[in-house]
Design a protein around this motif. Structure first.
Motif, short mmCIF file in Angstrom:
data_model
loop_
_atom_site.label_atom_id
_atom_site.label_comp_id
_atom_site.label_asym_id
_atom_site.label_seq_id
_atom_site.Cartn_x
_atom_site.Cartn_y
_atom_site.Cartn_z
N PHE A 156 0.84 -1.19 0.00
CA PHE A 156 0.00 0.00 0.00
C PHE A 156 0.88 1.25 0.00
CE2 PHE A 156 -2.51 -3.22 2.18
CZ PHE A 156 -3.78 -3.03 1.67
N VAL B 160 1.14 4.89 1.43
CA VAL B 160 0.59 5.72 2.50
C VAL B 160 0.19 7.04 1.85
CG1 VAL B 160 1.01 6.82 4.73
CG2 VAL B 160 2.04 4.59 4.22
N TRP C 67 -4.63 4.57 2.99
CA TRP C 67 -3.69 3.82 2.16
C TRP C 67 -4.33 3.51 0.83
CZ3 TRP C 67 -2.44 -0.69 6.03
CH2 TRP C 67 -1.65 -0.21 7.08
N SER D 225 -8.79 1.28 -1.85
CA SER D 225 -8.06 2.02 -0.82
C SER D 225 -8.69 1.73 0.54
CB SER D 225 -8.06 3.52 -1.10
OG SER D 225 -9.35 4.05 -1.00
#
Length: 148
Positions: A59, A61, A72, A86
């Protein structure tokens, strides 16, 4: 598009919940302890579940709003159906507790992967709550996956 949305109240301050969602040593107590993550916007966080085989989730950030929000974006990994999804954790103080709104959004349809993902997140969110309230989470594979 469809989403997994779950609300729960945790007997911990938003600061404490924030730490459990952003600090690698804390994440290891409730999700997986095999990770490489830095709480910095733009960084790539990697989470590994070797008991699922070579299972990796990566992922970006995307947003960190201290004690309020973690966002994420799924970039790549072992779940092709997560492309374009997400994850957001929204934190609100609530009488010495935290109201957590969890969203995993962007799924194309409610299919088997969506349902399995929802079940796994229910397990891991319960693990997060348990870790924050009792000091003991249940990181690693959910029992339903171990049995399957």
């Amino acid at each position: 598009m469809v989403a997994i949305v779950k609300e729960l109240t945790i007997a911990a301050t938003p600061e404490r919940v924030w730490g459990a969602l952003t600090q690698p040593d804390e994440i290891g107590h409730w999700w997986t302890n095999d990770l490489n993550a830095t709480p910095e916007v733009g960084s790539l966080a990697e989470f590994r579940f070797w008991e699922w085989g070579d299972f990796v989730l990566r992922f970006e950030v995307a947003e960190l709003d201290q004690d309020k929000k973690v966002h994420w974006i799924y970039r790549f990994g072992s779940v092709a159906q997560w492309a374009g999804t997400s994850i957001t954790w929204q934190l609100e103080p609530a009488h010495n507790r935290t109201m957590l709104v969890f969203m995993h959004e962007g799924f194309m349809k409610k299919d088997e992967v969506f349902e399995q993902t929802r079940g796994n997140w229910n397990y891991f969110l319960a693990s997060l709550k348990s870790y924050l309230e009792t000091g003991k989470g249940t990181p690693g594979l959910p029992p339903s996956v171990k049995e399957g």
